[in-house]
Design a protein around this motif. Structure first.
Motif, short mmCIF file in Angstrom:
data_model
loop_
_atom_site.label_atom_id
_atom_site.label_comp_id
_atom_site.label_asym_id
_atom_site.label_seq_id
_atom_site.Cartn_x
_atom_site.Cartn_y
_atom_site.Cartn_z
N ARG A 90 0.85 -1.28 -0.08
CA ARG A 90 0.00 0.11 0.02
C ARG A 90 0.77 1.34 -0.12
N LEU A 91 0.76 2.08 -0.84
CA LEU A 91 1.12 3.55 -0.96
C LEU A 91 0.11 4.40 -0.55
N GLU A 92 0.57 5.20 0.57
CA GLU A 92 -0.21 6.40 0.94
C GLU A 92 0.46 7.44 0.82
N HIS A 93 -0.15 8.53 -0.25
CA HIS A 93 0.37 10.09 -0.24
C HIS A 93 1.89 9.84 -0.42
N VAL A 94 2.50 9.04 -1.33
CA VAL A 94 3.84 9.01 -1.22
C VAL A 94 4.52 9.95 -2.25
N LEU A 152 -1.94 4.01 -3.87
CA LEU A 152 -2.09 3.08 -4.97
C LEU A 152 -1.99 1.83 -3.79
N ASP A 153 -2.93 1.01 -4.13
CA ASP A 153 -2.96 -0.46 -3.32
C ASP A 153 -2.46 -1.54 -4.47
N MET A 190 11.67 2.53 -4.48
CA MET A 190 11.26 2.76 -3.03
C MET A 190 10.56 1.45 -2.55
N LEU A 191 10.07 0.89 -3.44
CA LEU A 191 9.35 -0.44 -3.12
C LEU A 191 10.51 -1.55 -2.98
N GLY A 228 4.91 10.45 3.04
CA GLY A 228 4.01 9.29 2.87
C GLY A 228 4.35 8.08 3.50
N THR A 229 3.62 7.08 3.35
CA THR A 229 3.99 5.61 3.73
C THR A 229 3.93 4.66 2.84
N ILE A 230 4.81 3.56 2.81
CA ILE A 230 4.72 2.41 1.96
C ILE A 230 4.58 1.19 2.92
N LEU A 231 3.56 0.65 2.82
CA LEU A 231 3.39 -0.59 3.45
C LEU A 231 3.49 -1.80 2.74
N LEU A 232 4.20 -2.79 3.29
CA LEU A 232 4.48 -4.15 2.73
C LEU A 232 3.76 -5.26 3.76
N ASP A 233 2.49 -5.76 3.39
CA ASP A 233 1.92 -6.46 4.39
C ASP A 233 1.59 -6.01 5.65
#
Lengths: 269, 251
Positions: A11-15, A30-31, A54-55, A64-69
């Motif tokens: 999940r990318l939030e306002h990156v 983006l999901d 970044m991923l 912003g934040t990038i979440l993996l699982d």
């Protein structure tokens, strides 16, 4: 790691990403679903590679934040594998050594004994059709074969997420078509989605994106930003016949229209 | 045919040498013929090979020592900016000091034996290996490091499995240059130490003995030719060895 269905894999939030005062990417949300094949297209300067880095954990977002699982990405990890545009093969390693590099020297091989590692490398070399070339060095291989080695090195580590940065850009048109089908085969497009790995695939080729992906993310440039997300509802497994359908042509044309102005502007600047 | 053409120039020079000596009329000037006879004599009594063996042993000792010191240090300086910032001024101020210039101190502290000779050689070979190791590390294709990072490979493992092999072609160039310099340095050192007479041996000292204690100029010429030939063989040999050991670095 088990993935909960319907939860996004990434999940990318306002990156956002800035290099000094230059905005490479602005406010991308983006999901990415588990098992999804997601393609990202866009003109030069749209921040495609920035997103991928970044991923991968090679670059850090500026905002912003990038979440993996569900957990923030703190750096590179064996749960994500990257295939680089310039192959990035180790020139001192043979095909076998390159494919098995992560298993031999990295955490991907933890818990596997020598025989198990060798068996997996042999299986992967078979999978990417490099049988017979095991003992050759990268400088002895054609561009297409090198790309197969890079693909083999990626999948030998069995990452949950495959990050691919214009992996086929340097190849001639015929080789590219062949490898597109191989990527789909390796991704297991004939299996149910739960059996597949998550793929983020950066490309310049709109046809390529439509042929491969479940969804195509279209980025605009200066600054890099989200323009559209296009669902590709072509049935799977896809093959040569898919390219000849009207739906394929329509999707390609509509994506091209989204980026045409900027692509043309990029060529004259 | 090619070997014939390669031999043409040396043969012409030898003929020219004979003519020039004949024209000069000097009775002591070495001629190709007297030099050849002297060479046969020195080979037959084993003195030439013994002297070469002594010098070569010292060169290999010093060369190995220099490599063992310079490669790890170069890797550290190339990868860690803080190490380079602190050591670079020191390296750059010692580097221009020729090995022969530290000879007085070495003789004073260590004497004129094998250890002194090995020290001179190690000092001479150290800098080219170090400089090329640093340059090699800095020129590494960054994407190789990134590829290893994305596989979750730890920094220390990366140093051994990526940085070292990626910098190896440059390190090997440094080793070749270092070996060449080491060979010239040992001759110069033995020549200078030879002034202290008879115990140290080696091809350099043999030259000094010919110069100081006899009038056998052809003996000096034999030594010079031997030094040149050995230098060439060392370089060819090392190149062949490296090409075999690291086929990917010589595509």
């Amino acid at each position: 790691m088990m993935t909960v269905p319907n939860e996004p894999k990434i999940r990318l939030e306002h990156v956002g990403k800035m290099f000094d005062s230059f905005v490479a990417l602005d406010d991308l949300s983006l999901d990415i679903r588990p098992g999804e094949f997601l393609a990202i297209v866009g003109p030069s300067g749209s921040g495609k590679t920035t997103v991928l880095n970044m991923l991968a954990g090679l670059d850090r977002q500026s905002s912003g934040t990038i979440l993996l699982d569900g957990k923030p990405i703190a750096g590179p990890g064996p749960d994500r594998g990257v295939m680089f545009q310039d192959y990035a093969l180790f020139p001192w390693q043979t095909v076998r050594g390159n494919v098995g590099f992560g298993l031999t020297h990295g955490p991907a091989g933890a818990g596997l004994d020598r025989a198990a590692r060798e068996a997996r490398v042999a299986r992967v070399i078979d999978l990417v059709n490099l049988g017979g070339a095991e003992e050759r060095y990268p400088h002895q291989l054609s561009g297409g074969m090198r790309q197969r080695v890079a693909l083999g090195r990626l999948i030998a580590n069995e990452p949950e997420v495959l990050l691919m940065d214009e992996p086929l850009a340097a190849l001639d048109a015929q080789t590219r078509l062949v490898l597109q089908d191989e990527i789909l085969r390796i991704w297991r497009q004939d299996q149910p989605a739960a059996e597949r790995r998550t793929v983020v695939f950066i490309t310049h080729g709109i046809d390529e994106a439509v042929y491969l992906a479940d969804r195509v993310v279209v980025l605009g440039s200066r600054p890099g930003r989200l323009k559209a997300i296009v669902d590709v509802d072509l049935p799977r497994p896809r093959n040569e016949a898919t390219r000849a359908t009207a739906a394929f042509a329509d999707l390609s044309r509509s994506i091209w229209e989204l980026i045409r102005d900027e692509a043309i502007r990029a060529t004259v600047e | 045919m090619r070997t014939l053409r390669q031999l043409a120039l040396p043969l012409a020079l030898i003929v020219l040498w004979e003519i020039l000596v004949a024209l000069s009329g000097s009775p002591r000037a070495p001629r190709p013929s007297t030099t050849a006879l002297k060479a046969v004599e020195m080979l037959a009594d084993g003195t030439l090979l013994a002297a070469l063996a002594t010098s070569l042993g010292r060169v290999f000792g010093g060369f190995v020592l220099a490599t063992l010191l310079a490669v790890p240090l170069g890797l550290a300086m190339g990868t860690l900016p803080v190490v380079e910032r602190n050591l670079d001024p020191l390296v750059e101020s010692f580097r221009p000091i020729a090995a022969i210039a530290i000879l007085p101190l070495v003789i004073l502290w260590i004497g004129t034996g094998n250890l002194a000779a090995v020290t001179i050689v190690a000092y001479a070979a150290f800098f080219p290996i170090l400089i090329n190791t640093i340059a090699g590390v800095k020129r590494i294709d960054r994407s190789l490091i990134r590829a290893a990072r994305t596989m979750g490979i730890s920094p220390l493992t990366r140093l051994r499995t990526v940085v070292l092999p990626a910098a190896l072609p440059s390190i090997l160039v440094g080793m070749r240059i270092g070996l060449g310099i080491a060979w010239t340095a040992i001759i110069a050192a033995e020549l200078a130490v030879g002034a202290k007479a008879g115990t140290s041996g080696g091809i350099g000292q043999m030259m000094f003995v010919f110069y100081a204690y006899s009038i056998q100029l052809s003996g000096i010429v034999v030594c010079m030719a031997a030094v040149g030939l050995v230098a060439m063989l060392l370089d060819r040999g090392l190149r062949a060895l490296l090409a075999r050991a690291f086929p990917w670095s010589h595509p």
